[in-house]
Design a protein around this motif. Structure first.
Motif, PDB file in Angstrom:
ATOM      1  N   ALA A 208     -21.989   9.402 -30.132  1.00 31.49           N
ATOM      2  CA  ALA A 208     -21.297  10.316 -30.959  1.00 31.49           C
ATOM      3  C   ALA A 208     -20.717   9.232 -31.996  1.00 31.49           C
ATOM      4  O   ALA A 208     -20.907   9.806 -33.197  1.00 31.49           O
ATOM      5  CB  ALA A 208     -20.330  10.948 -30.155  1.00 31.49           C
ATOM      6  N   SER A 209     -20.283   8.307 -31.628  1.00 24.13           N
ATOM      7  CA  SER A 209     -19.545   7.322 -32.684  1.00 24.13           C
ATOM      8  C   SER A 209     -20.580   6.700 -33.385  1.00 24.13           C
ATOM      9  O   SER A 209     -20.572   6.774 -34.744  1.00 24.13           O
ATOM     10  CB  SER A 209     -18.790   6.221 -31.825  1.00 24.13           C
ATOM     11  OG  SER A 209     -17.562   6.790 -31.285  1.00 24.13           O
TER      12      SER A 209
ATOM     13  N   LYS B  74     -23.970   8.526 -40.268  1.00 21.64           N
ATOM     14  CA  LYS B  74     -23.889   9.853 -40.633  1.00 21.64           C
ATOM     15  C   LYS B  74     -25.216  10.385 -41.368  1.00 21.64           C
ATOM     16  O   LYS B  74     -25.316  11.442 -41.452  1.00 21.64           O
ATOM     17  CB  LYS B  74     -23.046   9.522 -42.310  1.00 21.64           C
ATOM     18  CG  LYS B  74     -21.691   9.587 -42.046  1.00 21.64           C
ATOM     19  CD  LYS B  74     -21.174  10.801 -41.925  1.00 21.64           C
ATOM     20  CE  LYS B  74     -19.531  10.834 -41.750  1.00 21.64           C
ATOM     21  NZ  LYS B  74     -18.913  11.833 -42.126  1.00 21.64           N
TER      22      LYS B  74
ATOM     23  N   ARG C  85     -16.192  11.791 -32.103  1.00 20.26           N
ATOM     24  CA  ARG C  85     -16.455  11.677 -33.582  1.00 20.26           C
ATOM     25  C   ARG C  85     -15.395  11.531 -34.574  1.00 20.26           C
ATOM     26  O   ARG C  85     -15.262  10.971 -35.452  1.00 20.26           O
ATOM     27  CB  ARG C  85     -17.637  12.843 -33.827  1.00 20.26           C
ATOM     28  CG  ARG C  85     -18.955  12.604 -33.539  1.00 20.26           C
ATOM     29  CD  ARG C  85     -19.828  13.370 -33.961  1.00 20.26           C
ATOM     30  NE  ARG C  85     -20.319  13.020 -35.193  1.00 20.26           N
ATOM     31  CZ  ARG C  85     -21.569  13.287 -35.853  1.00 20.26           C
ATOM     32  NH1 ARG C  85     -22.377  14.270 -35.081  1.00 20.26           N
ATOM     33  NH2 ARG C  85     -21.892  13.228 -36.915  1.00 20.26           N
TER      34      ARG C  85
ATOM     35  N   SER D  86     -12.802  14.269 -28.371  1.00 17.61           N
ATOM     36  CA  SER D  86     -13.762  14.265 -29.676  1.00 17.61           C
ATOM     37  C   SER D  86     -13.880  12.896 -30.270  1.00 17.61           C
ATOM     38  O   SER D  86     -13.175  12.552 -31.118  1.00 17.61           O
ATOM     39  CB  SER D  86     -13.032  15.115 -30.891  1.00 17.61           C
ATOM     40  OG  SER D  86     -13.975  14.935 -31.883  1.00 17.61           O
TER      41      SER D  86
ATOM     42  N   THR E  70     -10.397  10.411 -27.808  1.00 20.29           N
ATOM     43  CA  THR E  70     -11.723  10.291 -27.767  1.00 20.29           C
ATOM     44  C   THR E  70     -12.618  10.914 -26.647  1.00 20.29           C
ATOM     45  O   THR E  70     -13.602  11.349 -26.804  1.00 20.29           O
ATOM     46  CB  THR E  70     -12.072   8.640 -27.643  1.00 20.29           C
ATOM     47  OG1 THR E  70     -11.744   7.750 -28.560  1.00 20.29           O
ATOM     48  CG2 THR E  70     -13.485   8.126 -27.435  1.00 20.29           C
TER      49      THR E  70
ATOM     50  N   ALA F  76     -18.464   1.346 -33.621  1.00 23.30           N
ATOM     51  CA  ALA F  76     -18.989   2.387 -32.785  1.00 23.30           C
ATOM     52  C   ALA F  76     -18.855   1.972 -31.055  1.00 23.30           C
ATOM     53  O   ALA F  76     -18.492   2.544 -30.336  1.00 23.30           O
ATOM     54  CB  ALA F  76     -20.074   3.170 -33.202  1.00 23.30           C
TER      55      ALA F  76
ATOM     56  N   ARG G 212     -14.353   8.858 -37.298  1.00 25.90           N
ATOM     57  CA  ARG G 212     -14.263   9.042 -38.544  1.00 25.90           C
ATOM     58  C   ARG G 212     -13.109   8.370 -38.911  1.00 25.90           C
ATOM     59  O   ARG G 212     -12.683   7.859 -39.938  1.00 25.90           O
ATOM     60  CB  ARG G 212     -14.067  10.662 -38.507  1.00 25.90           C
ATOM     61  CG  ARG G 212     -14.377  11.067 -40.045  1.00 25.90           C
ATOM     62  CD  ARG G 212     -14.502  12.589 -40.183  1.00 25.90           C
ATOM     63  NE  ARG G 212     -15.540  12.866 -39.085  1.00 25.90           N
ATOM     64  CZ  ARG G 212     -15.369  13.929 -38.522  1.00 25.90           C
ATOM     65  NH1 ARG G 212     -14.118  14.333 -38.055  1.00 25.90           N
ATOM     66  NH2 ARG G 212     -16.149  14.277 -37.487  1.00 25.90           N
TER      67      ARG G 212
ATOM     68  N   ARG H  49     -23.493   8.007 -34.336  1.00 28.30           N
ATOM     69  CA  ARG H  49     -23.861   9.008 -35.162  1.00 28.30           C
ATOM     70  C   ARG H  49     -22.948   9.138 -36.402  1.00 28.30           C
ATOM     71  O   ARG H  49     -23.264   9.510 -37.593  1.00 28.30           O
ATOM     72  CB  ARG H  49     -24.026  10.421 -34.404  1.00 28.30           C
ATOM     73  CG  ARG H  49     -25.301  10.291 -33.446  1.00 28.30           C
ATOM     74  CD  ARG H  49     -25.461  11.624 -32.566  1.00 28.30           C
ATOM     75  NE  ARG H  49     -25.366  12.847 -33.599  1.00 28.30           N
ATOM     76  CZ  ARG H  49     -26.954  13.546 -34.164  1.00 28.30           C
ATOM     77  NH1 ARG H  49     -27.864  12.875 -33.703  1.00 28.30           N
ATOM     78  NH2 ARG H  49     -26.625  14.373 -34.562  1.00 28.30           N
ATOM     79  N   GLU H  50     -21.531   9.205 -36.037  1.00 22.61           N
ATOM     80  CA  GLU H  50     -20.664   9.321 -37.061  1.00 22.61           C
ATOM     81  C   GLU H  50     -20.646   8.146 -38.208  1.00 22.61           C
ATOM     82  O   GLU H  50     -20.753   8.296 -39.268  1.00 22.61           O
ATOM     83  CB  GLU H  50     -19.361   9.382 -36.560  1.00 22.61           C
ATOM     84  CG  GLU H  50     -18.300   9.608 -37.518  1.00 22.61           C
ATOM     85  CD  GLU H  50     -18.430  11.049 -38.282  1.00 22.61           C
ATOM     86  OE1 GLU H  50     -17.930  11.186 -39.419  1.00 22.61           O
ATOM     87  OE2 GLU H  50     -18.850  12.018 -37.751  1.00 22.61           O
TER      88      GLU H  50
END
Length: 165
Positions: free
Chosen positions: A155-156, A162, A15, A13, A10, A110, A19, A158-159
């Motif tokens: 970031a999480s 989507k 995201r 990255s 994490t 998230a 995912r 946003r993922e």
């Protein structure tokens, strides 16, 4: 993947890790376990600061270490999870207003995962607070935790949502 490996990933990255967590399917038990793990680590992170406060407390009428521990336990294990659920719902509603297309579960995951992933810095914050005390070191670690948590969460989310720009 093991939780510790996912936490380390994490920091590189967020995201990609989110995912992968979302691809594992909708499991409320897993989301709750992630949240409770983060709250447990936050509670453990308070121990050095509480011990320092109890040791430095010269007033006999002040709360004992055990009383402070009980209050922290109640706050982190019983109250904080309820607040996190409310904050996750609010974040989903805000994301939906901004064009997000995810669901409440994704927003919960998230937030909960971001909190757990930032827990190592929260543990460091507790150590600095307990052993060094107030000062610039504590503020620096606190800002680092806040930045990491905010980065992971945005970031999480946003993922999970989507459709957000």
């Amino acid at each position: 993947m093991p939780v510790t490996t996912d936490i380390a990933a994490t920091y590189r990255s967020p995201r990609a890790v989110m995912r992968r967590l979302l691809a594992a399917g909708r499991r409320e038990d897993r989301a709750l376990a992630i949240l409770m793990g983060g709250c447990l680590l936050a509670f453990i992170g308070r121990w050095p600061a509480l011990q320092r406060a109890a040791t430095l407390e010269t007033d006999a009428e002040g709360p004992s270490f055990e009383a402070m521990m009980a209050g922290a336990l109640f706050g982190w294990i019983f109250v904080a999870p309820l607040l996190f659920y409310g904050l996750a719902a609010l974040s989903h509603l805000v994301a939906r207003a901004l064009g997000g297309q995810g669901g409440f579960f994704g927003a919960r995951l998230a937030l909960f995962w971001s909190f757990l992933a930032a827990a190592p810095l929260l543990l460091l914050h507790g150590l600095v607070e307990g052993f060094v005390g107030p000062g610039p070191g504590l503020q620096i670690v606190g800002v680092l935790w806040l930045v990491a948590f905010g980065w992971f969460w945005i970031a999480s989310l946003r993922e999970a949502e989507k459709g957000m720009a």
